[in-house]
Design an enzyme around this catalytic site. Sequence first.
Site, PDB file in Angstrom:
ATOM      1  N   ASP A  46       0.781  -1.100  -0.051  1.00  9.99           N
ATOM      2  CA  ASP A  46      -0.045  -0.078  -0.002  1.00  9.99           C
ATOM      3  C   ASP A  46       0.926   1.274   0.078  1.00  9.99           C
ATOM      4  O   ASP A  46       0.621   2.332   0.436  1.00  9.99           O
ATOM      5  CB  ASP A  46      -0.873   0.078   1.139  1.00  9.99           C
ATOM      6  CG  ASP A  46      -1.670  -1.299   1.597  1.00  9.99           C
ATOM      7  OD1 ASP A  46      -1.872  -1.481   2.650  1.00  9.99           O
ATOM      8  OD2 ASP A  46      -1.893  -1.905   0.386  1.00  9.99           O
ATOM      9  N   ASN A 188     -17.903  -5.307  -0.231  1.00 11.99           N
ATOM     10  CA  ASN A 188     -16.770  -4.799   0.829  1.00 11.99           C
ATOM     11  C   ASN A 188     -16.486  -3.542   0.702  1.00 11.99           C
ATOM     12  O   ASN A 188     -16.671  -2.852   2.003  1.00 11.99           O
ATOM     13  CB  ASN A 188     -15.418  -5.541   0.515  1.00 11.99           C
ATOM     14  CG  ASN A 188     -15.359  -6.769   1.325  1.00 11.99           C
ATOM     15  OD1 ASN A 188     -16.141  -7.654   1.508  1.00 11.99           O
ATOM     16  ND2 ASN A 188     -14.288  -6.942   2.186  1.00 11.99           N
ATOM     17  N   GLU A 225     -11.184  -0.123  -3.766  1.00 19.07           N
ATOM     18  CA  GLU A 225     -10.371   0.556  -2.702  1.00 19.07           C
ATOM     19  C   GLU A 225      -9.236   1.426  -3.258  1.00 19.07           C
ATOM     20  O   GLU A 225      -8.915   1.173  -4.252  1.00 19.07           O
ATOM     21  CB  GLU A 225     -10.018  -0.577  -1.428  1.00 19.07           C
ATOM     22  CG  GLU A 225      -8.859  -1.555  -1.917  1.00 19.07           C
ATOM     23  CD  GLU A 225      -8.666  -2.458  -1.182  1.00 19.07           C
ATOM     24  OE1 GLU A 225      -9.451  -2.808  -0.142  1.00 19.07           O
ATOM     25  OE2 GLU A 225      -7.581  -3.245  -1.285  1.00 19.07           O
ATOM     26  N   HIS A 289      -2.847  -1.189  -5.177  1.00 18.82           N
ATOM     27  CA  HIS A 289      -2.711  -0.018  -4.175  1.00 18.82           C
ATOM     28  C   HIS A 289      -1.811   0.735  -4.322  1.00 18.82           C
ATOM     29  O   HIS A 289      -0.768   0.985  -3.726  1.00 18.82           O
ATOM     30  CB  HIS A 289      -2.683  -0.426  -2.837  1.00 18.82           C
ATOM     31  CG  HIS A 289      -3.123   0.193  -1.771  1.00 18.82           C
ATOM     32  ND1 HIS A 289      -4.187   0.011  -0.675  1.00 18.82           N
ATOM     33  CD2 HIS A 289      -2.677   1.399  -1.392  1.00 18.82           C
ATOM     34  CE1 HIS A 289      -4.243   1.043  -0.131  1.00 18.82           C
ATOM     35  NE2 HIS A 289      -3.289   2.153  -0.387  1.00 18.82           N
ATOM     36  N   ARG A 322       4.156  -8.501  -0.204  1.00 20.68           N
ATOM     37  CA  ARG A 322       3.512  -7.417  -1.009  1.00 20.68           C
ATOM     38  C   ARG A 322       4.441  -6.230  -1.065  1.00 20.68           C
ATOM     39  O   ARG A 322       4.658  -5.508   0.241  1.00 20.68           O
ATOM     40  CB  ARG A 322       2.193  -6.841  -0.693  1.00 20.68           C
ATOM     41  CG  ARG A 322       1.079  -7.697  -0.778  1.00 20.68           C
ATOM     42  CD  ARG A 322      -0.138  -7.402  -0.301  1.00 20.68           C
ATOM     43  NE  ARG A 322      -0.250  -6.944   1.030  1.00 20.68           N
ATOM     44  CZ  ARG A 322      -1.114  -6.452   1.592  1.00 20.68           C
ATOM     45  NH1 ARG A 322      -2.060  -5.678   0.987  1.00 20.68           N
ATOM     46  NH2 ARG A 322      -1.295  -6.214   2.683  1.00 20.68           N
ATOM     47  N   HIS A 364      10.105  -6.423 -29.692  1.00 21.28           N
ATOM     48  CA  HIS A 364      10.356  -7.781 -30.006  1.00 21.28           C
ATOM     49  C   HIS A 364       8.835  -8.250 -30.185  1.00 21.28           C
ATOM     50  O   HIS A 364       7.908  -7.866 -29.584  1.00 21.28           O
ATOM     51  CB  HIS A 364      11.247  -8.582 -28.922  1.00 21.28           C
ATOM     52  CG  HIS A 364      10.347  -8.675 -27.672  1.00 21.28           C
ATOM     53  ND1 HIS A 364       9.688  -9.908 -27.270  1.00 21.28           N
ATOM     54  CD2 HIS A 364      10.476  -7.823 -26.660  1.00 21.28           C
ATOM     55  CE1 HIS A 364       9.286  -9.689 -26.082  1.00 21.28           C
ATOM     56  NE2 HIS A 364       9.464  -8.377 -25.760  1.00 21.28           N
TER      57      HIS A 364
END
Length: 475
Positions: A46, A188, A225, A289, A322, A364
């Site tokens: 994030d 959500n 989000e 994010h 992440r 390419h």
Amino acid sequence: MTLPLSRRAFIASTAALSATPMLARAAAPAQPAPTPINPLVRQRADAQVFRHEDGYYYLTGSVPEYDRLVLRRSKTLAGLATAEEAVLWRHEKSGPMSGFIWAPELHQIEGRWIMYFAAGPSGGGEDVFRIRTYAIVCDGPDPMTGKWKVLGQFQAPWDSFNLDSTSFVHRGQRYFAWAQREPGIDTNSNLYIAPMASPLTLAAKATRLTIPTLDWEVRGYKVAEAPAVLHRNGRLFMTYSASATDARYCLGLMTADENADIMDANAWTKSQQPVFTTCRETSVYGPGHNSFTMDEQGRDILVYHGRDYEAIKGDPLFNPDRHTRVQRLYYKADGTPDFGVPVGNGAMPERFASAANPKLLLAHEGTRLVAGNPSLAATQFRQSSGRAGSRSVMLSPILLPDHYLVAAKDGTVTLAKDDHSGDFAMRSQFVRFTDSGSRHVRFAPIGVRGKALAAVDGRIGLANSRSAAARWLAD
Ligand code: AHR
């Protein structure tokens, strides 16, 4: 939209994270800044990176423990990788901010440093996913050394799950954009926008910008989000992240004309396809994010997180890998951003346009080199250190990271896998020359004297190293 006079008092001040670049396009540095190496920062999800008017790059993001707010600073984008990281604030021992700490963003608002973040309670009968948005504020001018304390809770339109806020200034008005679950909508989170009256209050009823309904938005969870806003080419581009935080996580895009009423949901056009997704060729999974910044040459940079493997054991939310990644953001002929693909681990790649005909780039198609522009990803090549002394380099297409350019004495240049032979070791080595006056670059194969990589009649091969065909504009 006109706001009551009293609320216009909250006039946008210098925004550290602004849709419009804070800095005039920086003059090219005397010494080129080091090239960032991806992943730029391991285990920082994030991530928000921006270059402030003080000339520093600032980076914050979620830590795997979700227990604290951190900040690092560097004079160069690449330097964030090794910059010292300060802990600004740790979650509380109990109460609504004692659990998960997610997705911080640093802003300078009316001369104060404010960091927004999402937080939840730590259990003990409380729902740990009772996530709400809060802010801490710094007591002085230096966010790295100042003292930070809780400023308060964002006064959202509903008392429901809300997170991933960002703030930007547009036409003199500061806006807040965030993700929230809206009562009565079975998702959500959706995306909302509203003008701000103060750092924690809105100046008008929020506008719902999008609900996740498309197939690529509802994989695992129905999610919209992490809004991020970029103002370029007469438009506002708002990226957002969708689906579960595993390999299905991806970026969507909404676009509004810069002169539109951006509080009108109809002013925003949503791309029906994701603009940035998992790329198995470059081994980046679940890119998302994001935030935006600029490199030292004033060129737009996309900042995002992504894993370098697909299979995750357990809940992806508690997988630490992440990593923060950065890459150039290019634009299509119509002025819209071309996100391409996540470029993968290693030095940030470049594109090379023929100085003789800038419409022809080194590219390419499969394992065949061409002079053209088939797609952004097919024109991005990673330079790595060579094996014939400190000046030699190798070039590899990001979509075929195990292939390299190899030059032959007959003047052909092809892509080949490293077979660890002496012949490969000789033919894959180039020396990169930069013509100081024009900033053109040339790649001279060490095994073929007097020649250099060139675009000749729409083909890639070798030509006299002094010829225009052998000069490239690196971008
Ligand atoms: O990384 C923690 C949360 O997970 C972030 O706030 C959200 O963007 C993601 O889904």
